[in-house]
Enzyme design. Structure first.
Site, PDB file in Angstrom:
ATOM      1  N   GLY A  33       1.980  73.168  26.440  1.00 40.25           N
ATOM      2  CA  GLY A  33       0.708  73.876  26.373  1.00 40.25           C
ATOM      3  C   GLY A  33      -0.287  73.503  27.452  1.00 40.25           C
ATOM      4  CG  HIS A  84     -23.636  86.100  19.221  1.00 40.71           C
ATOM      5  ND1 HIS A  84     -23.495  87.400  18.764  1.00 40.71           N
ATOM      6  CD2 HIS A  84     -23.935  85.349  18.131  1.00 40.71           C
ATOM      7  CE1 HIS A  84     -23.705  87.425  17.457  1.00 40.71           C
ATOM      8  NE2 HIS A  84     -23.964  86.209  17.052  1.00 40.71           N
ATOM      9  CE  LYS A 137     -23.667  90.356   9.328  1.00 42.30           C
ATOM     10  NZ  LYS A 137     -22.545  90.368  10.273  1.00 42.30           N
ATOM     11  NE  ARG A 184     -20.113  87.143   9.516  1.00 39.30           N
ATOM     12  CZ  ARG A 184     -19.157  88.040   9.710  1.00 39.30           C
ATOM     13  NH1 ARG A 184     -17.978  87.889   9.121  1.00 39.30           N
ATOM     14  NH2 ARG A 184     -19.387  89.096  10.462  1.00 39.30           N
ATOM     15  CB  ALA A 193     -13.639  95.742  12.901  1.00 39.19           C
TER      16      ALA A 193
END
Length: 321
Positions: A37, A128, A190, A192, A222
């Protein structure tokens, strides 16, 4: 001397498009991947160059972040004069504060790593968190894809449409779209529950018998979009919905979730690689010209971000926050 572009494996197509817009070829760069890796990037001759490394740190976030760190170190050791990290999507930006004891501030850790690896400057698109610049020890140029996406939306949205913020965190962003498109805004509140489950509480605004465009800075699983669509339909919105976002992560079954919804058009940018096969409602707007313009300005030692007094130039400015 022209600016030179280094392409990480996170989004070679975008890096090549930026280089083409600048009339140059990307620096030769190969990344070896070992069986365990580990990554080992190898870059060509960069002695004395003004380098711009294109590498969004999207999925797989950790691999792309580590590769960017190693690329920065390789270029610094290769004698580059200046290193600018073009990170269209900045992973870990959602971890901009602690919400419980024992948590890290992931955005600060990622920013510190980039600086330690040799970045002299950072360029991001619609991060963000608005606090990213304050967390970073080097200058941060914040660009926005909002004018690009608003132009694409405006070509098909009717004057009866309403723009929808799928949560309170997207309100300022959607209000910016509203000013550009001169359309009203509605907001879904909303809660979460988990990384994939979202509960809607209420809708503020008039959506009955109107087409709607749900807008956010990013779509991950989504789940937020799915919840917002259900709320809109429950309040009488026309089952002909548009969704727009800067960053299309589309992980964790996002495509399946979106295809079950009455979404007529999904408008995204290419800050991240987007798989378009079988995605008939998908429209991709390229940010390559936006990044190329920023590189041109920065190479000439001009700021890539316009003064708020000037009102922004060509999308090279964050939305008001």
């Amino acid at each position: 001397m022209r600016p030179r572009i280094v392409a990480g494996t996170g989004h070679r197509a975008l890096a090549e498009a930026v280089a083409a817009a600048l009339g140059t070829e990307p620096v030769t760069c190969e990344t070896e991947r070992f069986p365990d890796g580990e990554l080992r990037p190898v870059v060509g001759d960069v002695q004395g160059a003004d380098l711009y490394l294109v590498q969004p740190t999207g999925p797989p976030v950790n691999d792309n972040l580590v590769e960017l760190l190693l690329l920065l170190d390789a270029c610094r050791r290769g004698g580059a004069r200046r290193l600018t990290a073009l990170v269209p999507y900045f992973g870990y930006a959602r971890q901009d504060r602690r919400t419980a004891a024992g948590q890290p501030v992931g955005a600060r850790v990622a920013a510190d790593l980039l600086v330690a690896a040799g970045a002299d400057r950072l360029v991001v698109i619609d991060p963000h968190t608005a606090a990213l610049e304050a967390m970073c020890g080097v200058p941060v140029e914040v660009l926005t894809a909002v004018p690009l996406l608003a132009d694409a939306l405006g070509q098909e949205l009717s004057r009866a449409a309403v723009l929808v913020a799928p949560d309170l965190g997207a309100v300022k962003l959607v209000e910016h779209y509203g000013r550009l498109l001169r359309l009203p805004v509605a907001v879904v509140r909303k809660t979460r529950v988990s990384g994939t489950q979202v509960l809607a509480e209420e809708l503020v605004g008039q959506v009955a018998e109107r087409p709607a465009a749900i807008i956010d800075d990013m779509i991950s699983t989504a789940g937020t979009v799915e919840t917002a669509v259900k709320v809109l339909l429950a309040h009488g919105a026309v089952a002909d919905i548009t969704v727009a976002t800067t960053h299309a992560l589309l992980v964790g079954g996002a495509w399946d979730r979106l295809q079950r919804l009455p979404i007529r058009r999904l408008v995204v940018t290419d800050t991240l690689p987007v798989e378009t096969a079988g995605a008939s409602p998908l429209q991709v707007c390229s940010v390559a010209p936006l990044l190329a313009d920023a590189v041109d300005l920065l190479h000439g030692d001009e700021p890539a971000v316009a003064s708020p007094v000037q009102g922004g130039v060509g999308g090279v400015r964050a939305y008001p926050g």
